[in-house]
Design an enzyme around this catalytic site. Structure first.
Site, PDB file in Angstrom:
ATOM      1  N   GLY A  35       0.643  -1.333  -0.073  1.00 31.58           N
ATOM      2  CA  GLY A  35      -0.027   0.033  -0.052  1.00 31.58           C
ATOM      3  C   GLY A  35       0.637   1.051   0.059  1.00 31.58           C
ATOM      4  CB  SER A  36       2.798   3.215   2.633  1.00 35.14           C
ATOM      5  OG  SER A  36       3.386   2.173   3.194  1.00 35.14           O
ATOM      6  CD  GLU A  77      -1.549   3.102   2.342  1.00 35.94           C
ATOM      7  OE1 GLU A  77      -1.129   3.320   3.571  1.00 35.94           O
ATOM      8  OE2 GLU A  77      -1.680   1.752   2.216  1.00 35.94           O
ATOM      9  CB  CYS A 101       5.921   7.769  22.718  1.00 38.01           C
ATOM     10  SG  CYS A 101       7.186   7.583  23.955  1.00 38.01           S
ATOM     11  CG  HIS A 135      10.251  -4.868   9.170  1.00 38.70           C
ATOM     12  ND1 HIS A 135       9.685  -5.720   8.411  1.00 38.70           N
ATOM     13  CD2 HIS A 135       9.044  -4.000   9.519  1.00 38.70           C
ATOM     14  CE1 HIS A 135       8.371  -5.859   8.530  1.00 38.70           C
ATOM     15  NE2 HIS A 135       8.009  -4.777   9.427  1.00 38.70           N
TER      16      HIS A 135
HETATM   17  N1  GLN Z   1      -1.499  -0.350   4.006  1.00 38.39           N
HETATM   18  C1  GLN Z   1      -0.509  -0.236   5.012  1.00 38.39           C
HETATM   19  C2  GLN Z   1       0.785   0.296   4.610  1.00 38.39           C
HETATM   20  O1  GLN Z   1       1.107  -0.186   3.388  1.00 38.39           O
HETATM   21  C3  GLN Z   1      -0.128  -1.434   5.953  1.00 38.39           C
HETATM   22  C4  GLN Z   1       0.603  -0.898   6.938  1.00 38.39           C
HETATM   23  C5  GLN Z   1       0.798  -2.068   8.056  1.00 38.39           C
HETATM   24  O2  GLN Z   1       0.511  -3.202   7.900  1.00 38.39           O
HETATM   25  N2  GLN Z   1       1.254  -1.695   9.023  1.00 38.39           N
HETATM   26  O3  GLN Z   1       1.429   1.270   4.819  1.00 38.39           O
END
Ligand code: GLN
Ligand code: ZN
EC number: 2.1.1.14
Length: 752
Positions: free
Chosen positions: A429-430, A481, A513, A692
């Site tokens: 998505g993002s 996004e 946080c 990540h």
């Molecule tokens: N659609 C969101 C993105 O791509 C999903 C984020 C997530 O799973 N934390 O950022």
């Protein structure tokens, strides 16, 4: 002694600790300067507790990173590779927490896990053949002494040996037995040292007691404490539990030589029953956790008093919080935007101190004016009920939760409508949120950028993002996004019923946080939330663009929920709002809609026997409600952040999405075997690389990963995607990574 808490937040009301730590990490301040900030925060916390009348303020609840990590350090449970760095104690701690890199060394951080059913994360202790327990409780003792010097007799707190053993990772065949007697020895040393300093109480936290316990685990706990409590001398020892009840071992535990036992009456559904059934020993204090340490609403004194009454005639009750207050923000004092009327309904940590004190006052001295004030607060209608919405929920029938035709039947319609190749490629998505994007959003929020300029900017970015994806050769596109700061806040801001704070931060891990939005009233959707952007994106390309939404369970799990209606009710309200959005997206021509349930697994109850009745039985249908009314050819996707759902696979299938993507790149793909074993029906996109980390995976590597997946699952069932959204990544690594993903997929397709 009638008033108590378990622990106070340490981050500071303005996140002072976070900022000081970050400066220390950037080498902008020295350790001494960091220690000064820490000392001030501790002093502040003891003062607040004393002012509110808490009998023993808590010490050693402070931590630079995490209290479980502090315990590992205190026990000398530090793996060799960190010791070899020859850092001082504090930097060793940070090396374990964050990893360490310089010219000669490159050591990874220890893994982090969710702390029970909270959004806090702890650093997992590592026990190996080399582990030698060696007690060094100087942190606890120094903080106790520091408080004493400042005029406070505190009750130091520490995580107990049993919880430590349950949470630890054991390497290469080592078991608990290897360290058990040394571990007991270490706590014995602590007892002696605290006795020598004249300590009156020690609080030992054993939250692992609220998990399902095997017979051996029950025995282990008893064995540890029969031994340990022989050595307490003058010290009084409080066994503190939280996040649930002691249904497996209450009877045995109350026989042990503790001076106080802390039970959770908020989350511990069976706590009252246990006390009623088996009694509570006269020679111990019962620390009754009645003030909710996890939520931000004011305590309902009448309900609390009636709960205390239900316990029967117990003389030795201490009013306590249900868990550490580190899970709520520090104080409402700094909120300048919310009205007084609204703030009156909230009790953050500092306000909860007052609640403990007031409940005790009413309980012991029968102070009626305090009680009346509280009654008046709850008597007033806080929010106007949305009758129409309520009726709508009451009248939902089974049919509303079932999408027809069935998953398998509608698949053919979707294949026809979408015309995708085998192994369709997509993203979650993002796309990278570059400094330019963050800056524009901020400028728009501050009123420095007009709405039309901001929207034109976003359209430009969407267009670029679509072009990029087309060039790379992805099959199903996303709009990127760019308009969203956060996947929950973005929706909260557009829904009626949500409110937002300025400073209500809660520690998630280390210096990170979060500031969850608050569900204040009934949730409705005044207007479409995402259609503008998704429809625009779809109008710019002939390839399908996914509409992107966050699901109702995740929105609620990452908010502070209401207490006057059930979680189920709030989730259904959210589900109806998201359902409206889904139908509007479909109407606008969007053919694929992804409804993220990133946090679905997060609130799974701690005890297996509660999984369905307390959670999944309504959480899964709530998701189904969201998409039950779409046409057969509209494809519904969902995404979960972790692959740790092996034990609830049938429930995940029962969400009845057409496609699910999830993280699998780091988990050795064991989930795939489990999916196969359960005849999982939903199409799956196991993440083929880890987003990540900035590392760029090669095509070859992705190809191997894909082959592994295809060895286990039929090719028709598999989608290809990264393992999560790309918003925290840069374009520098994202573009080559996605290019390799598409290359690898094309290679694999050729062979089929
Ligand atoms: N659609 C969101 C993105 O791509 C999903 C984020 C997530 O799973 N934390 O950022
Ligand atoms: Zn994710």
């Amino acid at each position: 002694m009638k008033k108590s808490i378990i622990a106070f937040p340490r981050i500071g009301s303005n996140r002072e600790l976070k900022f000081a730590l970050e400066k220390y990490f950037r080498k902008e301040i020295s350790e001494d300067e960091l220690q000064i900030v820490a000392k001030e925060l501790r002093l502040e916390s003891w003062k607040s507790q004393k002012e509110a009348g808490i009998d023993y303020p808590i010490s050693n609840d402070f931590s630079f990173y995490d209290q479980t990590l502090d315990l590992s350090i205190a026990l000398g449970v530090i793996p060799e590779r960190y010791k070899k760095l020859k850092l001082n104690e504090l930097d060793t701690l940070f090396a374990l927490a964050r990893g360490f890199q310089d010219e000669e060394n490159d050591v990874k951080a220890r893994p982090m896990k969710k702390w029970f059913n909270t959004n806090y994360h702890y650093i997992v202790p590592e026990i190996s053949k080399e582990t030698v327990i060696k007690a060094n409780f100087s942190k606890l003792l120094n903080e106790y002494q520091e408080a004493k010097t400042a005029g406070f007799e505190t009750r130091p707190t520490i995580i107990g040996p049993y919880t430590f053993l349950i949470l630890a990772d054991y390497l290469s065949g080592v078991t608990e037995d290897a360290i058990l007697s040394d571990l007991i020895g270490a706590y014995t040393i602590l007892f002696d040292q605290l006795n020598n300093l004249g300590g009156e109480w020690l609080q030992i936290e054993e939250p692992a007691l609220v998990l399902d316990q095997t017979e051996e685990e029950q025995q282990l706990f008893i064995k540890i404490y029969q031994e340990l409590l022989k050595n307490k001398n003058k010290l009084r020892v409080l066994l503190q539990t939280y996040f649930g009840d002691l249904r497996n071992s209450y009877q045995e535990i109350i026989k042990l030589d503790f001076d106080g036992i802390g039970l959770d009456f908020v989350e511990g559904r069976e706590s009252v029953k246990l006390v009623q059934k088996y009694g509570f020993p006269k020679n111990k204090l019962l620390f009754a956790g009645v003030v909710n340490g996890k939520n931000i609403w004011r305590n309902h004194y009448q309900k609390t008093l009636s709960l205390l009454k239900d316990l029967g005639n117990i003389d030795n009750i201490v009013i306590n919080t249900s868990c550490s207050l580190q899970h709520v923000p520090v104080t409402t004092e700094n909120e300048t935007k919310l009205s007084k009327e609204i703030l009156n309904h909230f009790a953050f940590a500092k306000e909860k101190l007052v609640e403990v004190s007031e409940i005790s006052e009413i309980y012991v001295k029968k102070n009626t004016s305090l009680l009346d004030k509280n009654i008046a607060l709850f008597d007033k209608n806080r929010v106007q009920e949305n009758i129409q919405l309520k009726q709508k929920i009451i009248h939902l029938t089974d049919k509303d939760f079932i999408r027809t035709p069935s998953l398998v039947e509608r698949r053919a319609d979707q294949i026809k409508a979408l015309n995708l190749p085998l192994l369709p490629t997509t993203t979650i998505g993002s796309f990278p949120q570059t400094p330019e994007i963050r800056k524009s959003r901020l400028q728009y929020k501050r009123g420095e950028l007009s709405k039309s300029d901001y929207e034109a900017f976003l359209e430009e970015k969407i267009k670029e993002c679509l072009e990029l994806q087309e060039n790379i050769g992805l099959d199903v596109l996303v709009h990127g996004e760019f308009e969203r700061n956060d996947m929950v806040e973005y929706f909260g801001e557009q829904l009626d019923g949500y409110i937002f704070t300025q400073k209500a931060w809660v520690q998630s891990y280390g210096t990170r946080c979060v500031k969850p939005p608050i569900v204040w009233g009934d949730i409705t959707r005044p207007q479409a939330m995402t259609v503008r952007w998704s429809a625009y994106a779809q109008s710019q390309t002939s390839k399908p663009v996914k509409g992107m939404l966050t699901g109702p369970v995740t929105i609620l799990n990452w908010s502070f929920p209401r207490e006057d209606i059930s979680l189920k009710e709030s989730t259904l309200q959210l589900a109806l709002a998201v359902q409206e959005e889904v139908l509007d997206l479909e109407k606008s021509g969007v053919k694929i809609i992804q409804i993220d349930e990133a946090a679905l697994r997060e609130k799974l109850p701690l005890r297996r026997s509660d999984w369905y009745s307390e959670y999944l039985d309504w959480a899964i249908p709530a998701f189904r409600l969201v998409h039950s009314k779409v046409k057969a050819e509209t494809q519904i996707h969902t995404h979960m952040c972790y692959s740790e759902f092996e034990d609830i696979i049938p429930s995940i299938d029962a969400m009845d999405a057409d496609v699910i993507s999830f993280e699998a790149s780091r988990s050795q793909l064991s989930i795939i075997d489990a999916l196969k074993a359960h005849h999982f029906q939903t199409l799956v996109g196991p993440g083929v690389y880890d987003i990540h980390s900035p590392r760029i995976p090669s095509s070859q590597e992705i190809k191997i990963q894909l082959e592994k997946i295809l060895n286990k699952l039929p090719i028709e069932q598999v989608w290809v995607n990264p393992d999560c959204g790309l918003k925290t990544r840069g374009n520098k690594e994202t573009i080559p990574s996605l290019t390799h993903l598409v290359e690898a997929t094309k290679e694999v397709r050729k062979g089929k």
